[in-house]
Structure formats: structure tokens, C-alpha cells
Scaffold this motif. Structure first.
Motif, PDB file in Angstrom:
ATOM      1  N   PHE A  53      -7.846  27.435 -27.294  1.00  0.00           N
ATOM      2  CA  PHE A  53      -7.036  26.701 -28.107  1.00  0.00           C
ATOM      3  C   PHE A  53      -5.586  26.149 -28.146  1.00  0.00           C
ATOM      4  CE2 PHE A  53     -10.693  28.361 -30.603  1.00  0.00           C
ATOM      5  CZ  PHE A  53     -11.135  27.057 -30.773  1.00  0.00           C
ATOM      6  N   PRO A  54      -4.817  27.245 -27.418  1.00  0.00           N
ATOM      7  CA  PRO A  54      -3.489  26.730 -26.875  1.00  0.00           C
ATOM      8  C   PRO A  54      -3.372  25.491 -25.921  1.00  0.00           C
ATOM      9  CG  PRO A  54      -3.397  28.979 -26.992  1.00  0.00           C
ATOM     10  CD  PRO A  54      -5.051  28.328 -27.099  1.00  0.00           C
ATOM     11  N   GLN A  55      -4.561  25.477 -25.029  1.00  0.00           N
ATOM     12  CA  GLN A  55      -4.624  24.383 -23.987  1.00  0.00           C
ATOM     13  C   GLN A  55      -4.928  23.295 -24.638  1.00  0.00           C
ATOM     14  OE1 GLN A  55      -3.634  25.014 -20.787  1.00  0.00           O
ATOM     15  NE2 GLN A  55      -3.080  26.880 -21.763  1.00  0.00           N
ATOM     16  N   ARG A  56      -5.742  23.403 -25.503  1.00  0.00           N
ATOM     17  CA  ARG A  56      -6.059  22.038 -26.559  1.00  0.00           C
ATOM     18  C   ARG A  56      -4.954  21.534 -26.900  1.00  0.00           C
ATOM     19  NH1 ARG A  56      -8.600  22.044 -31.909  1.00  0.00           N
ATOM     20  NH2 ARG A  56      -7.085  23.994 -32.210  1.00  0.00           N
ATOM     21  N   ASN A  57      -4.046  22.533 -27.837  1.00  0.00           N
ATOM     22  CA  ASN A  57      -2.903  22.219 -28.178  1.00  0.00           C
ATOM     23  C   ASN A  57      -1.729  21.297 -27.591  1.00  0.00           C
ATOM     24  OD1 ASN A  57      -3.997  23.006 -30.632  1.00  0.00           O
ATOM     25  ND2 ASN A  57      -2.816  25.066 -30.362  1.00  0.00           N
ATOM     26  N   ARG A  58      -1.823  21.566 -26.220  1.00  0.00           N
ATOM     27  CA  ARG A  58      -1.014  20.961 -25.245  1.00  0.00           C
ATOM     28  C   ARG A  58      -1.325  19.322 -25.066  1.00  0.00           C
ATOM     29  NH1 ARG A  58      -4.587  22.174 -21.291  1.00  0.00           N
ATOM     30  NH2 ARG A  58      -4.346  21.093 -19.245  1.00  0.00           N
ATOM     31  N   LEU A  59      -2.669  19.308 -24.930  1.00  0.00           N
ATOM     32  CA  LEU A  59      -3.240  17.962 -25.103  1.00  0.00           C
ATOM     33  C   LEU A  59      -2.980  16.978 -26.139  1.00  0.00           C
ATOM     34  CD1 LEU A  59      -6.904  18.233 -23.202  1.00  0.00           C
ATOM     35  CD2 LEU A  59      -4.592  17.622 -22.316  1.00  0.00           C
ATOM     36  N   ILE A  60      -3.119  17.579 -27.177  1.00  0.00           N
ATOM     37  CA  ILE A  60      -2.846  16.781 -28.392  1.00  0.00           C
ATOM     38  C   ILE A  60      -1.247  16.508 -28.531  1.00  0.00           C
ATOM     39  CG2 ILE A  60      -2.128  17.097 -31.014  1.00  0.00           C
ATOM     40  CD1 ILE A  60      -4.632  19.211 -31.163  1.00  0.00           C
ATOM     41  N   SER A  61      -0.491  17.206 -27.837  1.00  0.00           N
ATOM     42  CA  SER A  61       1.012  16.777 -27.492  1.00  0.00           C
ATOM     43  C   SER A  61       0.948  15.842 -26.415  1.00  0.00           C
ATOM     44  CB  SER A  61       1.737  17.926 -27.051  1.00  0.00           C
ATOM     45  OG  SER A  61       1.868  19.014 -28.389  1.00  0.00           O
ATOM     46  N   ALA A  62       0.370  15.945 -25.364  1.00  0.00           N
ATOM     47  CA  ALA A  62       0.509  15.046 -24.133  1.00  0.00           C
ATOM     48  C   ALA A  62      -0.196  13.612 -24.662  1.00  0.00           C
ATOM     49  CB  ALA A  62      -0.372  15.473 -23.126  1.00  0.00           C
ATOM     50  N   TRP A  63      -1.053  13.451 -25.362  1.00  0.00           N
ATOM     51  CA  TRP A  63      -1.461  12.274 -25.629  1.00  0.00           C
ATOM     52  C   TRP A  63      -0.907  11.509 -26.970  1.00  0.00           C
ATOM     53  CZ3 TRP A  63      -6.795   9.735 -24.859  1.00  0.00           C
ATOM     54  CH2 TRP A  63      -7.253  10.194 -23.498  1.00  0.00           C
ATOM     55  N   SER A  64       0.121  12.325 -27.581  1.00  0.00           N
ATOM     56  CA  SER A  64       0.905  11.545 -28.690  1.00  0.00           C
ATOM     57  C   SER A  64       2.077  11.277 -28.150  1.00  0.00           C
ATOM     58  CB  SER A  64       0.985  12.642 -29.738  1.00  0.00           C
ATOM     59  OG  SER A  64      -0.223  13.315 -30.079  1.00  0.00           O
ATOM     60  N   ASP A  65       2.824  10.334 -29.015  1.00  0.00           N
ATOM     61  CA  ASP A  65       4.003   9.816 -28.911  1.00  0.00           C
ATOM     62  C   ASP A  65       5.132  10.611 -29.721  1.00  0.00           C
ATOM     63  OD1 ASP A  65       3.909   7.433 -26.939  1.00  0.00           O
ATOM     64  OD2 ASP A  65       2.408   7.114 -28.473  1.00  0.00           O
TER      65      ASP A  65
END
Length: 252
Positions: free
Chosen positions: A210-222
Motif C-alpha cells: 500500500f505505501p507503493q500504491r500511495n507513491r503512485l497516487i502522488s506521482a499521478w497527481s499535480d
């Protein structure tokens, strides 16, 4: 078929996303990595002895081809960093996955906001999510979250109900709905936006993913908006990645 080489590289033991990205930056193409001899790979200076041995000794394409066939059967599409549907804002970080799995319709042109927060929401928190998500949808933003209970699910639902575009990034294979009670929401997100994972089908939910998932949420967001979450929560991990990536982070 080039895709199998991308998948092959993601399945080599001890070759994580950072190392995979370094190899891609150096050699340009996963097929080039596959076809390189041991001396050429050693001269890149990227690989330690174990990583080098694993690449040289693992030229079996069975797993990559199995993933492709499973995805075809399950209606899961695959994007690589070379594809135009992979957003520019997400691909230049050193820990960006070189392969992503998805269901739905990628939309790379919209600005995006990650909305994350508490799993257990008060009525006041729920009102905040509805208000903030509606405001961003009205401005044309994509709404990105993790399809978890609480703030995540409310953000996705508000986006859908307001004819917005929403992306759910999950920490498991897309053939699995987690939490299981979000099966209808998952289908709505697929119909109105995008389901996204860096994990191939069959990958079960696990806490460390889930922390890896959270990094993608950040990366895909402005931008990142954190609503009602306590320190040490998954939402704060998302915010920490937002700070690392240089994104605007708001706490509510």
C-alpha cells in the motif's frame, strides 16, 4: 512482441523499479537489456553481482507470456513508459513503474488532484470530501485516490456523480476487488475513468504494497489533498511522496 520484454524485466528477482529505470535510461529498450551479454551489462555500472547474475540467467519468457495471456482473458490492458497514455508528469521519477496494468480509459491531458484521507469519516469529514471533490471536478481536474474505505471511496463517488473523471490506484492485481464491498464502485470507476495497478493479475492485497500504491497516487497527481487523516496514516505517506515529488500538498 516488444511488450513481453518489458514484462520480463519487471519479473527479474531483485531488479526493482529504480534499477529498471536506470537500465532503461542507459540502454533505451528492455529488448536491448535482454539481448545484452554479461560484459555489456557489467559495463553499465548499474548492477550488483546478484542483479547481473539474475538477468543473465533468467531469459525464460514463460512468465511474461503468461501475464499477457492472463490480462487478455481478464480484460486488463498494459501500458509501458514508452506509451503515450502514460502521463508525462508520472514517468520521470526514478521510482516510476516501467509497466502498469489498467482497466478503463486513460486520460493524460487533464490536471489531476489526489484526494486521500481517513478510513473512518465523521459527517463533517464526509461533507469536506464532497465539497472539495466537487470543486476540483468543476475545474476539470481528474480525481485520483486509492479506492479504500472512507475518504477515498467518497472522492471517487463524488467525481462519478458529477460526471468527472476518476482514477483508482490499487495495491493488488486488477482481477481482485479490495475491499470486497467496493465491487460496484470498482465497476463504476472502470466505466467512468481508470483502474490502475503496478501489479499483475493474481497479486493479492498485502500491507507492504500500500505505501507503493500511495507513491503512485502522488506521482499521478499535480496536487494532493489530505482530509481528516492522522499522522502515520497511509494518507500521510501519500503526502510525503507529494512533498518529495515537489507537488502542492494541502491538509484539511
Amino acid at each position: 512482441m516488444k511488450l513481453k520484454y518489458w514484462l520480463w524485466l519487471t519479473q527479474i528477482p531483485y531488479i526493482g523499479v529504480v534499477t529498471a529505470n536506470k537500465l532503461m535510461d542507459c540502454m533505451g529498450d528492455p529488448q536491448v537489456v535482454f539481448e545484452a551479454d554479461e560484459n555489456t551489462l557489467r559495463q553499465t555500472g548499474i548492477l550488483n553481482k546478484r542483479q547481473l547474475r539474475n538477468i543473465v540467467e533468467n531469459h525464460d519468457m514463460v512468465l511474461a507470456e503468461t501475464i499477457i495471456n492472463n490480462c487478455r482473458t481478464l480484460g486488463i490492458s498494459i501500458m509501458t513508459k514508452a506509451d503515450t497514455c502514460y502521463p508525462d508528469r508520472a514517468k520521470y521519477f526514478d521510482d516510476a513503474p516501467i509497466v502498469l496494468y489498467y482497466k478503463g480509459t486513460p486520460e493524460r491531458k487533464k490536471r489531476a488532484v489526489g484526494i486521500v484521507g481517513a478510513r473512518r469519516c465523521t459527517q463533517e469529514t464526509k461533507k469536506q470530501v464532497i465539497k472539495i471533490t466537487s470543486q476540483y471536478v468543476s475545474k476539470g481536474y481528474s480525481i485520483i485516490s486509492g479506492m479504500a474505505k472512507g475518504v477515498d471511496s467518497y472522492a471517487h463517488t463524488v467525481a462519478i456523480n458529477n460526471d468527472g473523471y476518476t482514477v483508482a490506484i490499487v495495491g493488488n492485481g486488477l482481477d481482485i476487488c479490495y475491499p470486497s464491498e467496493h465491487d460496484k464502485l470498482m465497476q463504476k470507476i472502470q466505466n467512468k475513468g481508470l483502474l490502475l495497478s503496478e501489479y499483475p493479475p493474481g497479486t493479492i492485497p498485502a500491507r507492504y504494497r500500500f505505501p507503493q500504491r500511495n507513491r503512485l497516487i502522488s506521482a499521478w497527481s499535480d496536487e494532493i489533498v489530505v482530509i481528516g487523516a492522522g499522522k502515520g496514516s497511509g494518507a500521510f505517506i501519500t503526502a510525503d511522496y507529494g512533498d518529495k515529488y515537489g507537488h502542492k500538498v494541502l491538509y484539511m
